[in-house]
Motif scaffolding. Structure first.
Motif, PDB file in Angstrom:
ATOM      1  N   ARG A  90       0.856  -1.190   0.000  1.00  0.00           N
ATOM      2  CA  ARG A  90       0.000   0.000   0.000  1.00  0.00           C
ATOM      3  C   ARG A  90       0.894   1.242   0.000  1.00  0.00           C
ATOM      4  O   ARG A  90       1.636   1.476   0.946  1.00  0.00           O
ATOM      5  CB  ARG A  90      -0.921   0.010   1.218  1.00  0.00           C
ATOM      6  N   VAL A  91       0.793   2.036  -1.069  1.00  0.00           N
ATOM      7  CA  VAL A  91       1.628   3.214  -1.240  1.00  0.00           C
ATOM      8  C   VAL A  91       0.739   4.450  -1.318  1.00  0.00           C
ATOM      9  O   VAL A  91      -0.174   4.513  -2.155  1.00  0.00           O
ATOM     10  CB  VAL A  91       2.490   3.121  -2.511  1.00  0.00           C
ATOM     11  N   ASP A  92       1.024   5.424  -0.468  1.00  0.00           N
ATOM     12  CA  ASP A  92       0.323   6.703  -0.516  1.00  0.00           C
ATOM     13  C   ASP A  92       1.007   7.595  -1.546  1.00  0.00           C
ATOM     14  O   ASP A  92       2.189   7.927  -1.399  1.00  0.00           O
ATOM     15  CB  ASP A  92       0.343   7.366   0.862  1.00  0.00           C
ATOM     16  N   VAL A  93       0.256   7.999  -2.586  1.00  0.00           N
ATOM     17  CA  VAL A  93       0.810   8.855  -3.642  1.00  0.00           C
ATOM     18  C   VAL A  93       0.266  10.284  -3.556  1.00  0.00           C
ATOM     19  O   VAL A  93       0.528  11.096  -4.438  1.00  0.00           O
ATOM     20  CB  VAL A  93       0.540   8.266  -5.036  1.00  0.00           C
ATOM     21  N   LEU A  94      -0.520  10.577  -2.523  1.00  0.00           N
ATOM     22  CA  LEU A  94      -1.057  11.903  -2.209  1.00  0.00           C
ATOM     23  C   LEU A  94      -2.147  12.342  -3.178  1.00  0.00           C
ATOM     24  O   LEU A  94      -3.228  12.745  -2.765  1.00  0.00           O
ATOM     25  CB  LEU A  94       0.067  12.949  -2.165  1.00  0.00           C
ATOM     26  N   ASN A  95      -1.883  12.289  -4.481  1.00  0.00           N
ATOM     27  CA  ASN A  95      -2.832  12.741  -5.499  1.00  0.00           C
ATOM     28  C   ASN A  95      -2.564  11.934  -6.767  1.00  0.00           C
ATOM     29  O   ASN A  95      -1.403  11.770  -7.159  1.00  0.00           O
ATOM     30  CB  ASN A  95      -2.640  14.239  -5.762  1.00  0.00           C
ATOM     31  N   ARG A  96      -3.598  11.435  -7.388  1.00  0.00           N
ATOM     32  CA  ARG A  96      -3.398  10.525  -8.522  1.00  0.00           C
ATOM     33  C   ARG A  96      -2.904  11.214  -9.778  1.00  0.00           C
ATOM     34  O   ARG A  96      -2.503  10.550 -10.736  1.00  0.00           O
ATOM     35  CB  ARG A  96      -4.695   9.763  -8.818  1.00  0.00           C
ATOM     36  N   ARG A  97      -2.903  12.551  -9.821  1.00  0.00           N
ATOM     37  CA  ARG A  97      -2.445  13.261 -11.011  1.00  0.00           C
ATOM     38  C   ARG A  97      -0.961  13.628 -10.954  1.00  0.00           C
ATOM     39  O   ARG A  97      -0.368  13.950 -11.980  1.00  0.00           O
ATOM     40  CB  ARG A  97      -3.256  14.548 -11.205  1.00  0.00           C
ATOM     41  N   ILE A  98      -0.362  13.611  -9.773  1.00  0.00           N
ATOM     42  CA  ILE A  98       0.964  14.191  -9.633  1.00  0.00           C
ATOM     43  C   ILE A  98       2.071  13.147  -9.794  1.00  0.00           C
ATOM     44  O   ILE A  98       1.809  11.950  -9.925  1.00  0.00           O
ATOM     45  CB  ILE A  98       1.099  14.953  -8.306  1.00  0.00           C
ATOM     46  N   GLY A 224     -11.739  22.222  -8.322  1.00  0.00           N
ATOM     47  CA  GLY A 224     -11.108  21.096  -8.980  1.00  0.00           C
ATOM     48  C   GLY A 224     -10.229  21.495 -10.146  1.00  0.00           C
ATOM     49  O   GLY A 224     -10.171  22.661 -10.559  1.00  0.00           O
ATOM     50  N   ASP A 225      -9.542  20.499 -10.683  1.00  0.00           N
ATOM     51  CA  ASP A 225      -8.563  20.751 -11.739  1.00  0.00           C
ATOM     52  C   ASP A 225      -9.209  21.284 -13.021  1.00  0.00           C
ATOM     53  O   ASP A 225      -8.646  22.155 -13.689  1.00  0.00           O
ATOM     54  CB  ASP A 225      -7.803  19.462 -12.047  1.00  0.00           C
ATOM     55  N   GLU A 226     -10.373  20.763 -13.371  1.00  0.00           N
ATOM     56  CA  GLU A 226     -11.014  21.214 -14.609  1.00  0.00           C
ATOM     57  C   GLU A 226     -11.361  22.696 -14.542  1.00  0.00           C
ATOM     58  O   GLU A 226     -11.156  23.442 -15.511  1.00  0.00           O
ATOM     59  CB  GLU A 226     -12.274  20.388 -14.878  1.00  0.00           C
ATOM     60  N   ALA A 227     -11.851  23.142 -13.379  1.00  0.00           N
ATOM     61  CA  ALA A 227     -12.173  24.560 -13.233  1.00  0.00           C
ATOM     62  C   ALA A 227     -10.914  25.414 -13.288  1.00  0.00           C
ATOM     63  O   ALA A 227     -10.926  26.524 -13.839  1.00  0.00           O
ATOM     64  CB  ALA A 227     -12.917  24.789 -11.909  1.00  0.00           C
ATOM     65  N   LEU A 228      -9.808  24.918 -12.756  1.00  0.00           N
ATOM     66  CA  LEU A 228      -8.539  25.645 -12.826  1.00  0.00           C
ATOM     67  C   LEU A 228      -8.101  25.792 -14.281  1.00  0.00           C
ATOM     68  O   LEU A 228      -7.664  26.873 -14.695  1.00  0.00           O
ATOM     69  CB  LEU A 228      -7.475  24.910 -12.011  1.00  0.00           C
TER      70      LEU A 228
END
Length: 309
Positions: A90-98, A224-228
Motif C-alpha cells: 500500500r503506497v500513498d501517492v497523495l494525489n493521482r495526477r501528480i 477542482g482541476d477542470e475549473a482551474l
C-alpha cells in the motif's frame, strides 16, 4: 495459552510418541514433556496417557485435539496474511495526477506481476502520513519532509525530484516563452487552489515565494482541476505551477502552455518514507526502480533550505 505447547500437543497426538514429537519440532524430549505438563495444568485436564508403546489421547484429549488444530490453523493464516509479499504493498501517492502516482504507475506497467495498491492520503500532512506508515495503515508514502522531522523507525529516501513548470493560457504575457526564470514570475499572480495550511506543500510554496519575491496564493474556492484549467484558458494574467511529471488534461481549444523553469530549476523533492527494515519484496522492487528510472536532476536545482541536499 502457550501456542508452542499447543503445537507440541498436536505433534504428540499425531506421532504417538514424545520423542518423535521432539524430533519433529526440533526440541528435546524433556522440553516436550514440560510443554504438555504446562498445557494440562492450564486447562486442568489430562490430555495424554502414557503407555508402553508411547502415548495416546485421553477422552478429553480427543475432544481437545480438533479445537487445537483449528487454533493453530488460524494462527498460521494470521501470520501468512502479514508475511512480506503475501499482501499488496500500500503506497500513498497523495494525489493521482501528480508525479509520485505517475512514477508508481510506470513501475507497475514495467512490473505487471506485482501486487500493489496506490492510495491517496490527500487530507493528511507529512507528519500524519508518517504516522500512518508507522501504524501500518500504509507501507510507504511520498512526502516532502525535512530530515530532522523523520521519526525513529522510519527510513527516508529522496527518490523523486519533480521540476516545476509554469502553466498559463494563450493570452498570458509569458505564453510564448521557451522557458522562464523563477524571478521572471515576480509581479504575476500564481494561483494554486487547494493549498492547505500546515501542509508540507504550503511550506514549499512559502519558501519559493520568499526566495524569488513571488505572489502565490490559494484564494477562493477550489472547484477542482477542470475549473482551474478553464480559468487559465480565459485569463491573460493568471498562472499556476505544476510539476513536469504531473498529468493534467484539458480541451484542445484551451491551448494551455507548459513552460519549464530554469536558472535555477525549482524542484519539488518527493521523499519515499517507509518503515525501517520493511522486507516487502514489492517495496524493494519499487525503490530499485525509482533509483534507476528517475531522470537526471538539473544542475541548477533550487529546493527550500529545509530540504536535505
Amino acid at each position: 495459552m502457550d501456542v508452542e505447547a499447543l503445537r507440541t500437543f498436536v505433534a504428540v497426538a499425531e506421532t504417538g510418541q514424545f520423542q518423535a514429537a521432539a524430533d519433529k519440532l526440533g526440541v528435546s524430549q524433556q522440553a516436550v514433556s514440560k510443554r504438555i505438563a504446562a498445557l494440562e495444568r492450564h486447562i486442568e485436564v489430562t490430555l495424554l496417557v502414557r503407555t508402553s508403546r508411547g502415548s495416546r489421547l485421553s477422552l478429553d484429549g480427543q475432544v481437545f485435539l480438533p479445537h487445537a488444530r483449528k487454533v493453530l490453523a488460524a494462527i498460521e493464516q494470521a501470520e501468512q496474511a502479514v508475511r512480506p509479499g503475501s499482501r499488496p504493498l500500500r503506497v500513498d501517492v497523495l494525489n493521482r495526477r501528480i508525479s509520485p502516482a505517475q512514477a508508481v504507475y510506470r513501475f507497475y506497467r514495467s512490473h505487471p506481476e506485482t501486487d500493489l495498491d496506490a492510495v491517496t492520503l490527500s487530507k493528511e500532512n507529512a507528519a500524519q502520513a508518517v504516522q500512518a506508515v508507522l501504524e501500518g495503515t500504509v507501507d510507504a508514502s511520498f512526502r516532502a519532509l525535512p530530515a530532522d522531522q523523520v521519526p525513529a523507525g522510519i527510513s527516508a529516501e529522496r527518490l523523486l525530484d519533480a521540476p516545476l513548470e509554469l502553466l498559463v493560457g494563450p493570452g498570458h504575457p509569458l505564453a510564448d516563452a521557451p522557458w522562464v526564470r523563477p524571478a521572471d514570475l515576480a509581479g504575476h499572480r500564481i494561483w494554486i487552489p487547494g493549498i492547505r495550511p500546515g501542509t508540507e506543500w504550503e511550506a514549499f510554496y512559502q519558501a519559493l515565494s520568499r526566495d524569488f519575491g513571488l505572489s502565490i496564493d490559494a484564494l477562493g474556492p477550489n472547484f477542482g482541476d477542470e475549473a482551474l484549467m478553464d480559468a487559465l484558458a480565459d485569463s491573460a494574467s493568471l498562472a499556476t505551477l505544476v510539476s513536469s511529471g504531473d498529468r493534467y488534461l484539458w480541451p484542445q481549444t484551451h491551448d494551455l502552455r507548459r513552460i519549464p523553469l530554469h536558472d535555477p530549476t525549482p524542484v519539488y523533492p518527493h521523499v519515499l518514507l517507509f518503515r525501517s527494515g520493511d522486507q516487502h519484496p514489492v517495496l524493494t522492487a519499487l525503490r530499485d526502480h525509482l533509483h534507476t528510472a528517475r531522470p537526471r536532476t538539473p544542475q541548477d536545482v533550487w529546493v527550500p533550505d529545509w530540504v536535505d541536499r
